[in-house]
Design a protein around this motif. Sequence first.
Motif, short mmCIF file in Angstrom:
data_model
loop_
_atom_site.label_atom_id
_atom_site.label_comp_id
_atom_site.label_asym_id
_atom_site.label_seq_id
_atom_site.Cartn_x
_atom_site.Cartn_y
_atom_site.Cartn_z
N UNK A 171 0.84 -1.19 0.00
CA UNK A 171 0.00 0.00 0.00
C UNK A 171 0.88 1.25 0.00
N UNK A 172 0.32 2.34 -0.55
CA UNK A 172 1.09 3.57 -0.70
C UNK A 172 0.45 4.71 0.09
N UNK A 173 1.27 5.50 0.79
CA UNK A 173 0.73 6.66 1.52
C UNK A 173 0.74 7.91 0.64
N UNK A 174 -0.12 8.83 0.95
CA UNK A 174 -0.08 10.16 0.33
C UNK A 174 -0.75 11.16 1.26
N UNK A 175 0.01 12.14 1.69
CA UNK A 175 -0.53 13.23 2.50
C UNK A 175 -1.12 12.78 3.82
N UNK A 176 -0.54 11.76 4.42
CA UNK A 176 -1.03 11.29 5.72
C UNK A 176 -2.12 10.24 5.61
N UNK A 177 -2.54 9.87 4.42
CA UNK A 177 -3.55 8.84 4.21
C UNK A 177 -2.93 7.66 3.45
N UNK A 178 -3.54 6.49 3.63
CA UNK A 178 -3.18 5.32 2.82
C UNK A 178 -4.12 5.28 1.62
N UNK A 179 -3.55 5.27 0.43
CA UNK A 179 -4.36 5.28 -0.79
C UNK A 179 -5.03 3.91 -0.99
N UNK A 180 -6.32 3.92 -1.27
CA UNK A 180 -7.03 2.65 -1.45
C UNK A 180 -6.66 2.06 -2.82
N UNK A 181 -6.64 0.72 -2.88
CA UNK A 181 -6.26 0.02 -4.10
C UNK A 181 -7.25 -1.05 -4.49
N UNK A 182 -8.08 -1.51 -3.56
CA UNK A 182 -8.98 -2.60 -3.86
C UNK A 182 -8.19 -3.83 -4.30
N UNK A 183 -8.70 -4.53 -5.30
CA UNK A 183 -8.01 -5.72 -5.81
C UNK A 183 -7.09 -5.38 -6.97
N UNK A 184 -6.91 -4.10 -7.27
CA UNK A 184 -6.17 -3.70 -8.46
C UNK A 184 -4.68 -3.51 -8.23
N UNK A 185 -4.21 -3.63 -7.00
CA UNK A 185 -2.79 -3.58 -6.74
C UNK A 185 -2.17 -2.21 -6.77
N UNK A 186 -2.90 -1.22 -7.22
CA UNK A 186 -2.38 0.15 -7.25
C UNK A 186 -3.56 1.11 -7.28
N UNK A 187 -3.42 2.23 -6.59
CA UNK A 187 -4.51 3.20 -6.50
C UNK A 187 -4.85 3.80 -7.85
N UNK A 188 -3.85 4.00 -8.71
CA UNK A 188 -4.12 4.57 -10.03
C UNK A 188 -4.98 3.61 -10.86
N UNK A 189 -4.64 2.31 -10.82
CA UNK A 189 -5.41 1.32 -11.57
C UNK A 189 -6.85 1.26 -11.09
N UNK A 190 -7.06 1.29 -9.77
CA UNK A 190 -8.41 1.28 -9.23
C UNK A 190 -9.16 2.55 -9.63
N UNK A 191 -8.52 3.71 -9.46
CA UNK A 191 -9.18 4.97 -9.77
C UNK A 191 -9.58 5.07 -11.23
#
Length: 425
Positions: A171-191
């Motif tokens: 998981x990856x942090x950004x600005x004090x939050x953990x970016x959600x990823x779901x089952x996509x392995x990366x927040x960009x792919x999920x978004x």
Amino acid sequence: MGVSIDMIMMLLLALCSAVVAALLFRASPKLAFVVWTVVLFFVPVWVGATAGFFWAAITAVTLLVLAANLRSIRLSIVDALMAAFALLVVGQFALRMVTLSDAVIGILEWTLPYIWGRVVLARVSGSFVTRVLAAVATGAAALALVEFATGQNVFLLLPAMGSSFEVWGELQPRGGFIRVEGAFGHSIALGASLAMSAAFILAARWSTVVKVLALAAVTAAVVVTFSRIGLVSLVLTVALSVLTLPQVSRRTRVVVALVGAMTAAVVVPFVSDVFLEAGQEASGSADYRTDLFTLLTQVQLFGSAGDWENLTVGGSYLGQFASSIDNAFLVMALRLGFVPTALLLAALVVVAARCFVPRRANPAGVAVAAQLPALFAVALITQYGMYLWFLVGLAVAWWEVERPQLPAALATDRGEGRQLPALSP
């Protein structure tokens, strides 16, 4: 080295399971599409099996549903472009101009989902496809919100059957939050995947209230990915859907526009604060994407750019980009060559352009058109790439289904009495 009895039994069990699944998918095309969509959104790419090379679950299921539902179709210019691309990839691999990994990606992760998208409407209706994609995406968005609230990604608890877990299982942090990823392995792919799905939510035969609630869940989920690409592509998808989709009623257009304006008033300050808090990390991410263009000097007309990872050009050490290239077209060009990449770009442009033909837009085409800018800032990672190319094929299939059929007398080749290729019912 001998093969153990246990290995033989496992192979037989896998083969029997595949045959049974294929029979079920052939008997029930709707079940096949539901299963495929659920696997796409809820099974990570590190879940699968090794047979020669690692088969992610979504790749194996795509092959099964396609084999069970393959039908004749009326061909289009996009089909010709994709066929030329596939032939080039196979030919270049045979000539050892590209690696096995790159050839597998081009065929199994891009071309195969495209073919599935092309044939699916020969077996199920467009309205059914729309409802399933809208419903499953809304469920994935709801689960993403639970992930954000709890800080726990349940998909990381699944067994890591492939080496890709080492890449996508963090998981990856950004600005004090953990970016959600779901089952996509990366927040960009999920978004980006949820953004594409917004077009199907707006096109679904749901009431305006249900559409707005589902779109709100997807919007909230994309926001907590803290992905600029996801947010921009979501806005583009919703805007294009409201402006071009004939399935969207006037009432829905007005309500979505008003709610969207109010949502932006809340979301924009929140997201701005997060990126401001992220500071150097967020700005460095943007600068990195600009620096990527130094790699263009290494692109060949055909085949891989070779050992560019160890080169220094103009004072820039190109190896710094070896682990990640956030530009889909640049990745294609470096791995496969300029000409194959140009064929894929042409296919995407044709699909995007057709969205602006009056009353010919469909949700798949709108989703693809809204992703074009994003493809210059993100690679086709995890299920995102497969979803995108499925939607390219689906958009083409939608136009072919809606194209007026020629009268029987005109649809016959007068010279030899052959019927023109047509989409099977």
